[in-house]
Design a protein around this motif. Structure first.
Motif, short mmCIF file in Angstrom:
data_model
loop_
_atom_site.label_atom_id
_atom_site.label_comp_id
_atom_site.label_asym_id
_atom_site.label_seq_id
_atom_site.Cartn_x
_atom_site.Cartn_y
_atom_site.Cartn_z
N ASN A 397 -6.92 -0.54 -25.80
CA ASN A 397 -6.64 -1.37 -26.98
C ASN A 397 -6.67 -2.86 -26.68
N ILE A 398 -6.64 -3.21 -25.41
CA ILE A 398 -6.69 -4.61 -24.99
C ILE A 398 -7.14 -4.62 -23.54
N ASP A 399 -7.89 -5.65 -23.14
CA ASP A 399 -8.27 -5.72 -21.73
C ASP A 399 -7.15 -6.36 -20.92
N ILE A 400 -7.17 -6.12 -19.62
CA ILE A 400 -6.09 -6.55 -18.75
C ILE A 400 -5.98 -8.07 -18.70
N LEU A 401 -7.11 -8.77 -18.69
CA LEU A 401 -7.07 -10.23 -18.63
C LEU A 401 -6.36 -10.81 -19.85
N GLN A 402 -6.69 -10.35 -21.04
CA GLN A 402 -6.04 -10.89 -22.22
C GLN A 402 -4.55 -10.55 -22.24
N ALA A 403 -4.21 -9.33 -21.80
CA ALA A 403 -2.80 -8.96 -21.74
C ALA A 403 -2.04 -9.87 -20.77
N TYR A 404 -2.65 -10.13 -19.61
CA TYR A 404 -2.01 -11.00 -18.61
C TYR A 404 -1.90 -12.43 -19.13
N TYR A 405 -2.99 -12.96 -19.68
CA TYR A 405 -3.02 -14.35 -20.12
C TYR A 405 -2.03 -14.58 -21.26
N ASN A 406 -1.92 -13.59 -22.14
CA ASN A 406 -1.02 -13.72 -23.29
C ASN A 406 0.40 -13.22 -23.01
N GLY A 411 2.99 -1.73 -21.45
CA GLY A 411 2.16 -0.61 -21.85
C GLY A 411 0.71 -0.76 -21.49
N VAL A 412 0.32 -1.88 -20.87
CA VAL A 412 -1.07 -2.10 -20.49
C VAL A 412 -1.28 -1.81 -19.01
N TYR A 413 -0.46 -2.39 -18.14
CA TYR A 413 -0.56 -2.13 -16.71
C TYR A 413 0.79 -2.39 -16.07
N THR A 414 0.95 -1.93 -14.84
CA THR A 414 2.15 -2.20 -14.05
C THR A 414 1.75 -2.89 -12.75
N GLU A 415 2.68 -3.63 -12.17
CA GLU A 415 2.38 -4.45 -10.99
C GLU A 415 2.82 -3.76 -9.70
N ASP A 416 2.62 -2.45 -9.63
CA ASP A 416 3.17 -1.69 -8.51
C ASP A 416 2.12 -0.85 -7.80
N PHE A 417 0.88 -1.35 -7.70
CA PHE A 417 -0.09 -0.62 -6.88
C PHE A 417 0.45 -0.53 -5.47
N PRO A 418 0.43 0.67 -4.86
CA PRO A 418 1.01 0.82 -3.51
C PRO A 418 0.22 0.03 -2.47
N LEU A 419 0.91 -0.75 -1.68
CA LEU A 419 0.26 -1.58 -0.67
C LEU A 419 -0.05 -0.81 0.61
N ASN A 420 0.40 0.45 0.67
CA ASN A 420 0.09 1.34 1.77
C ASN A 420 -0.10 2.74 1.20
N PRO A 421 -0.80 3.62 1.91
CA PRO A 421 -0.92 4.99 1.42
C PRO A 421 0.46 5.61 1.24
N PRO A 422 0.71 6.31 0.15
CA PRO A 422 2.02 6.91 -0.06
C PRO A 422 2.32 8.01 0.94
N GLU A 423 1.29 8.57 1.55
CA GLU A 423 1.47 9.60 2.57
C GLU A 423 0.49 9.34 3.70
N PHE A 424 1.01 9.32 4.93
CA PHE A 424 0.14 9.14 6.09
C PHE A 424 -0.18 10.51 6.69
N TYR A 425 -1.47 10.71 6.95
CA TYR A 425 -1.93 11.95 7.56
C TYR A 425 -3.18 11.60 8.37
N ASN A 426 -3.79 12.60 8.93
CA ASN A 426 -5.01 12.35 9.70
C ASN A 426 -6.16 12.17 8.72
N PHE A 427 -6.34 10.92 8.23
CA PHE A 427 -7.28 10.63 7.15
C PHE A 427 -8.69 11.12 7.46
N THR A 428 -9.12 11.00 8.70
CA THR A 428 -10.50 11.30 9.05
C THR A 428 -10.65 12.66 9.70
#
Length: 568
Positions: A397-406, A411-428
């Motif tokens: 219903n609205i783009d993120i830039l307009q929501a942020y600027y205004n 209800g558009v986005y949250t500022e909590d993207f995890p800065l590390n993997p939530p679970e550590f395992y043998n990724f490879t």
């Protein structure tokens, strides 16, 4: 798209598309509408710009400003992104749908202001809505400023080479069918060079791209990988390629029999016409390290000497095999930043400059197949993809830039993207016992203006594994490190290259390995980061970095232009 002699480069614009050019401003008109194309003995209707596939080439000088008036004469909305252009303080014209703008609706138009800064060389533009970039795409060539030269002997001419995926169907319909059934989109029916399929597919009416050259001349190839999901090998039989630039920044020159270029990346390559007069194949095929590789098809063009007679010389095509990861790694490892005055000043964040570290695990996953979202679901799960186990969901219903600027972000986005993997395992390692499910969210990373940022991108064996081309909007960044296995934050930073790391906008994250990138967050705005495999981005292998304003006008987002498209 033809060969351009460099003595005329300052004035050779396609008159059909160029409206006017005054000093350092250039104005283009893009008319986006459906047109028919016949390939593989089949006629397909595609949404394209100015009735051409690929679309018109933009050709300007470093530091110019380009205004592109886009008229939507099609049947659905879309946006256009100027890939690799930093757009300083101007996210309004960056283009990703529902990130920095709403779609341009049918019957309307929107003028993009594309602000160039220190980019030099080859970039490109493409649609940034669903899969429409498959047919809405073209080159964006940035020549040296009027008082500048190339940091190598000037070539005699240049030629744009766009590598593409070809489907015998409309690109949006391909995506809609896959989403409706909860299945992976199909492989392409062919690959193309500048819209030509070559002579390997068996249809007598297919055309082959021909580049005519004169013996003794040197040519600058501007190579763009516009394919939907396929990294590409590219070579010219019996000729050596010299890499001179990547992603609109010069690199230390080196020679190779081939290049490997990811979707989204651009490379500038010198080739000398120094063989016996004749016709030589140029050829491309995909590279894949995934458990689910694309279709392995070779597409050809012709490197043709003037007055050459007869058939193709040395017609044996020599390309690495599709899964040759050793060849890929060897080529990429040779790329280094060039210390030339024409390049942006080297400004690699030192260890002491880093005050925001983000470690991101990349995976393909599953989500429940909800029939309200996926009405024709063929299984209990559907394909998904994630960064740190968050599968990104676009707002509508609205783009993120307009929501942020205004300041209307609820209800558009949250500022909590995890800065590390939530679970550590043998990724490879082998992940047979790992839960393949992920979670959805519209979660972003907040950065302060001027932050020194380090992002480590970790490939995993989740889903099919494989490599990933990760693209960040709004910045060129330094690729400072790479390695195999799981990143170790105690020992691996000692291997970083902080002396001459490449300055790029799309990085190759290797299979069963990691890369580290660094940059200063000196461009305020809302900036998308995503995998440039279109199926992965569609499935949610994306996030957003929001750089807050600085302390003055010159470090703050420009006000929005009039006429921004509306979502509702």
């Amino acid at each position: 798209m033809g060969l351009l002699k460099l003595s005329f480069l300052g004035v050779l614009f396609l008159s059909t598309f160029l409206v006017c050019s005054v000093a350092d401003e250039h104005h283009y008109e893009f008319f986006v509408r459906e047109a028919n194309f016949t390939k593989l003995c089949n006629t397909t209707t595609l949404l394209v710009v100015n009735d051409s596939y690929p679309g018109p080439e933009i050709r300007v000088h470093r530091g110019d400003t380009v205004f592109v008036n886009v008229h939507n004469q099609g049947n659905y909305g879309f946006t256009i992104h100027w890939h690799g252009v930093k757009q300083p303080r101007n996210p309004w014209s960056d283009g990703p749908e529902y990130i920095t703008q709403c779609p341009i609706r049918p019957g309307t138009n929107f003028t993009y202001e594309v602000i160039l800064s220190d980019e030099i060389g080859t970039l490109w533009w493409h649609a940034h809505s669903d899969w429409t970039r498959g047919s809405i795409q073209g080159a964006f060539i940035i020549l040296p400023a009027e008082n500048q030269t190339y940091p190598f002997p000037a070539p005699d001419a240049d030629q744009t080479i766009i590598l593409q995926s070809w489907y015998n169907r409309d690109y949006l319909q391909i995506l809609n069918d896959a989403l409706a059934t909860g299945t992976s989109p199909p492989d392409p029916d062919a690959y193309a060079i500048n819209g030509h399929l070559g002579d390997t597919y068996g249809c007598p009416s297919d055309t082959i791209f021909r580049m005519q050259v004169d013996f003794g001349n040197t040519y600058l190839l501007r190579i763009i990988n516009a394919a939907m999901n396929e990294p590409k090998f590219f070579a010219i039989t019996n000729h050596t390629l010299t890499l001179v630039a990547q992603d609109a920044s010069y690199v230390q020159r080196f020679t190779s029999d081939f290049i490997m270029i990811n979707p989204g990346q651009t490379m500038d390559v010198l080739v000398s016409a120094n063989q016996n007069a004749g016709q030589y194949y140029m050829a491309t095929r995909p590279y894949s390290s995934s458990a689910f590789p694309p279709v392995d098809l070779i597409t050809t063009g012709v490197f043709e000497y003037t007055n050459s007679a007869g058939g193709l010389n040395a017609s044996l095509i020599t390309l690495p095999v599709m899964d040759d990861t050793a060849a890929t790694d060897s080529f990429i490892s040779r790329i280094r930043n060039s210390n030339v005055t024409q390049n942006p000043r080297l400004d690699v964040p030192a260890d002491s400059d880093i005050n925001r570290r983000v470690y991101i695990a990349i995976a393909t996953n599953n989500l429940p197949c909800n029939t309200s979202v996926t009405p024709q679901c063929v299984s209990v799960t559907r394909p998904a993809a994630s960064l740190n186990n968050v599968s990104f969901v676009l707002p509508r219903n609205i783009d993120i830039l307009q929501a942020y600027y205004n300041m209307s972000t609820s209800g558009v986005y949250t500022e909590d993207f995890p800065l590390n993997p939530p679970e550590f395992y043998n990724f490879t390692g082998e992940l047979g016992g790992l839960n393949p499910m992920t979670v959805e969210g519209t979660r972003v990373v907040m950065l302060n203006y001027g932050d020194g940022v380090e992002i480590v991108l970790q490939a995993t064996q989740g889903g099919g594994g494989g490599s990933h081309p990760i693209h960040l909007h709004g910045f060129s960044f330094y690729w400072v490190g790479t390695g195999t296995g799981n990143f170790n934050n105690q020992t691996d930073p000692s291997s970083y290259n902080l002396v001459d790391p490449p300055l790029i906008n799309t990085v190759h994250v290797p299979v069963r390995g990691w890369v580290a990138i660094r940059f200063f967050a000196n461009n305020p705005g809302v900036w998308f980061m995503h995998c440039h495999f279109e199926r992965h981005s569609t499935w949610g292998m994306d996030t957003v970095f929001i750089v807050r304003n600085g302390t003055d006008t010159d470090s703050s987002i420009l006000p929005p232009p009039s006429g921004m498209p509306r979502c509702t």
